[in-house]
Design a protein around this motif. Structure first.
Motif, PDB file in Angstrom:
ATOM      1  N   UNK A 114      84.875 -27.158  19.878  1.00 34.65           N
ATOM      2  CA  UNK A 114      86.313 -26.933  19.899  1.00 34.65           C
ATOM      3  C   UNK A 114      87.059 -28.238  19.666  1.00 34.65           C
ATOM      4  N   UNK A 115      86.624 -29.318  20.288  1.00 33.72           N
ATOM      5  CA  UNK A 115      87.270 -30.633  20.090  1.00 33.72           C
ATOM      6  C   UNK A 115      87.130 -31.077  18.634  1.00 33.72           C
ATOM      7  N   UNK A 116      85.967 -30.851  18.045  1.00 28.06           N
ATOM      8  CA  UNK A 116      85.743 -31.236  16.653  1.00 28.06           C
ATOM      9  C   UNK A 116      86.655 -30.448  15.713  1.00 28.06           C
ATOM     10  N   UNK A 119      90.174 -31.930  15.819  1.00 24.75           N
ATOM     11  CA  UNK A 119      90.279 -33.220  15.123  1.00 24.75           C
ATOM     12  C   UNK A 119      90.333 -33.015  13.619  1.00 24.75           C
ATOM     13  N   UNK A 120      89.599 -32.027  13.121  1.00 25.77           N
ATOM     14  CA  UNK A 120      89.514 -31.792  11.671  1.00 25.77           C
ATOM     15  C   UNK A 120      90.794 -31.245  11.097  1.00 25.77           C
TER      16      UNK A 120
END
Length: 120
Positions: A114-116, A119-120
């Protein structure tokens, strides 16, 4: 036994969740030592780290106090709602047969994904 990093993390979480507010006095080192049976040097190290991280400020003769935080504290209603949802999820995970290690692994995996995505 709790180490300095654990104590700092507990205070950080208490601030984030609104259990500790700016201006609140943290327990005196001797009070923490008595209550938790932790080495005084460990507590002193944790308090120094909180001061270095600007989480708290020591005032000679008065104690150590929580600083105003840059990030917003979560409203109690949001905390309650999220906690309720997480409790439901955990009960379902344990009912499905997952143990604590599997629950932690699943949570960590989804959290990182989810964090990735954010960020994307």
């Amino acid at each position: 036994m709790a180490g300095p990093l654990q104590l700092v993390q507990q205070v950080r979480q208490a601030v984030l969740l609104g259990f500790l507010r700016p201006g609140d006095r943290l327990p005196l080192i001797r009070e923490v030592v008595e209550d938790l049976a932790i080495n005084p040097n460990t507590v002193a190290k944790a308090y120094r780290q909180m001061e270095q991280e600007n989480l708290a400020t020591g005032r000679p003769g008065q104690g150590t106090f929580v600083n105003e935080q840059q990030s917003a504290v979560m409203p109690a209603s949001t905390y309650t709602s999220l906690r309720r949802g997480l409790t439901t999820w955990l009960r379902r995970a344990y009912a499905a047969g997952l143990d604590e290690q599997a629950v932690n692994a699943l949570f960590t995996s989804v959290h990182q994904q989810t964090r990735n995505e954010e960020v994307a």
